[in-house]
Design an enzyme around this catalytic site. Structure first.
Site, mmCIF file in Angstrom:
data_model
loop_
_atom_site.group_PDB
_atom_site.id
_atom_site.type_symbol
_atom_site.label_atom_id
_atom_site.label_comp_id
_atom_site.label_asym_id
_atom_site.label_seq_id
_atom_site.Cartn_x
_atom_site.Cartn_y
_atom_site.Cartn_z
ATOM 1 C CG ASP A 117 -2.008 1.137 1.047
ATOM 2 O OD1 ASP A 117 -2.494 1.359 -0.203
ATOM 3 O OD2 ASP A 117 -2.619 1.403 2.065
ATOM 4 C CE LYS B 251 -2.779 5.164 0.956
ATOM 5 N NZ LYS B 251 -4.147 4.695 0.982
ATOM 6 C CG ASP C 210 -1.316 2.236 6.751
ATOM 7 O OD1 ASP C 210 -1.257 1.177 7.184
ATOM 8 O OD2 ASP C 210 -2.486 2.732 6.018
ATOM 9 C CB THR D 113 -4.978 2.883 -2.943
ATOM 10 O OG1 THR D 113 -4.891 2.945 -1.421
ATOM 11 C CG2 THR D 113 -5.751 4.305 -3.248
ATOM 12 C CG ASN E 172 0.532 4.837 3.545
ATOM 13 O OD1 ASN E 172 -0.175 5.580 4.365
ATOM 14 N ND2 ASN E 172 0.037 3.581 2.959
#
Length: 356
Positions: A141, A143, A162, A180, A146
């Site tokens: 994840d 992105k 995260d 995402t 984060n």
């Protein structure tokens, strides 16, 4: 309020030990607050992720996996885990506090970035990924939200945060759709087996954004975005990309490669000329990406209005061209919170709520 430490097994009075400050973030089952230990002369600040045990009932193993992964990690570019506490109502994960806040917020404050700053930031991200992959851990994840800055003085020194979707894998055996949408690799979107290369695809997306202020893949709907991503349909538009080096574009191209086996590995990315080359003055020219970032990633939505969560495993069949009944996925899911569905090691719903 009594709390038990997962690591020391010590029982403490939580209210007498810690004091909470401002809310740093929130989600569907947790809130993150700033905290400090009372009577601590160092005034060290922590980020406390407070998880509601009622809401996660039946999914305790997912929280345990996040904790077990964080507990293994010790790297300058990764948020450090200090302790985990359980109270009668909550699980509280105590981690390092990155005082600099989100990277995008800093870029907006500056009003600009530069190719050299982007290069150094991506280098720090790659160092973190290299460490994770050496332990057969995949973040899944990655992105901009984060990527947190170490302190208020630095514009490029980041901490990866995260790890709620992180998992172990070394043989491309993961299958769950999660993450995402705009940062997800084609193999995730197509419900194929995947592994470490997904983190490199996300790095390519992040790099593209840092140099332009907008994402490489887009569309008027989630379906169009999905089609754009799985076919790697992106371009280097004028004027944003006119003065960006060919090194940077080649670096992105080799990360946004559809076939995960042809995509650069983290070692190859670290050795790419854009990362290792001697810079010239052009690399330090200001790139005025702040306005684009504000347009696409702020107002607390951070692009969530049009780029939302990947659907649960199998949900991507909604996007299949052969499916003539394609409801808007945003009507099926909460449009303000990325859905993170993880089936690996899914816990039994009858498992006891006391996880420590």
């Amino acid at each position: 309020m009594n709390a038990k430490s997962l690591f020391s097994k010590e029982l403490i009075n939580f209210d007498e030990t810690f004091t909470y400050g401002k809310v740093l973030g929130s989600g569907s089952f947790a809130v993150v607050k700033l905290a400090q230990k009372k009577n601590d002369p160092s005034d060290t600040k922590y980020a406390m992720k407070i998880i509601d045990k009622k809401i996660i009932k039946g999914r305790e193993k997912l929280i345990l996996r996040e904790i077990s992964i964080l507990h293994k990690l010790d790297h300058k570019n990764i948020i450090k885990l200090y302790d985990v506490f359980e109270t009668s109502k909550n699980i509280v994960i105590q981690t390092e506090y990155a005082e600099g806040g989100e990277l995008f917020e800093r870029i907006i404050e500056l009003g600009y970035y530069s190719e050299n700053m982007a290069r150094k930031t991506i280098h720090e991200l790659l160092d973190a990924i290299d460490y994770l992959h050496s332990l057969n851990i995949i973040h899944r994840d990655l992105k901009p939200e984060n990527l947190l800055l170490v302190d208020h003085k630095s514009d490029i020194r980041i901490k990866v945060a995260d790890f709620g979707l992180a998992n172990f894998d070394k043989n491309m055996l993961l299958q769950t759709s999660c993450g995402t949408l705009s940062y997800a690799a084609p193999e995730i979107l197509k419900n194929e087996n995947y592994g470490k290369p997904v983190d490199l695809w996300a790095t390519g997306v992040i790099c593209y954004i840092l140099l332009s202020g907008y994402p490489p893949f887009g569309g008027e709907s989630d379906y169009e975005l999905y089609e754009s991503a799985i076919n790697a349909k992106y371009a280097y538009f004028s004027p944003e990309w006119d003065n960006i080096s060919d090194y940077a574009k080649n670096f992105i191209d080799r990360l946004l490669t559809i076939d995960p086996y042809k995509r650069m590995t983290v070692k190859e990315a670290l050795n790419h000329p854009w990362i290792s080359v001697e810079i010239n003055d052009d690399f330090n020219k200001k790139i005025f990406v702040a306005d684009n970032i504000k347009k696409n990633f702020t107002a607390k939505q951070k692009f969530k209005a049009t780029v939302e969560a990947i659907k649960a495993a199998g949900r991507m069949t909604l996007f299949s061209p052969t499916n003539t009944d394609k409801p808007n996925p945003l009507t099926l899911l909460d449009s303000n919170e990325p859905v993170k569905i993880v089936n690996e090691n899914q816990s039994n719903t009858n498992e006891k709520s006391n996880i420590l």
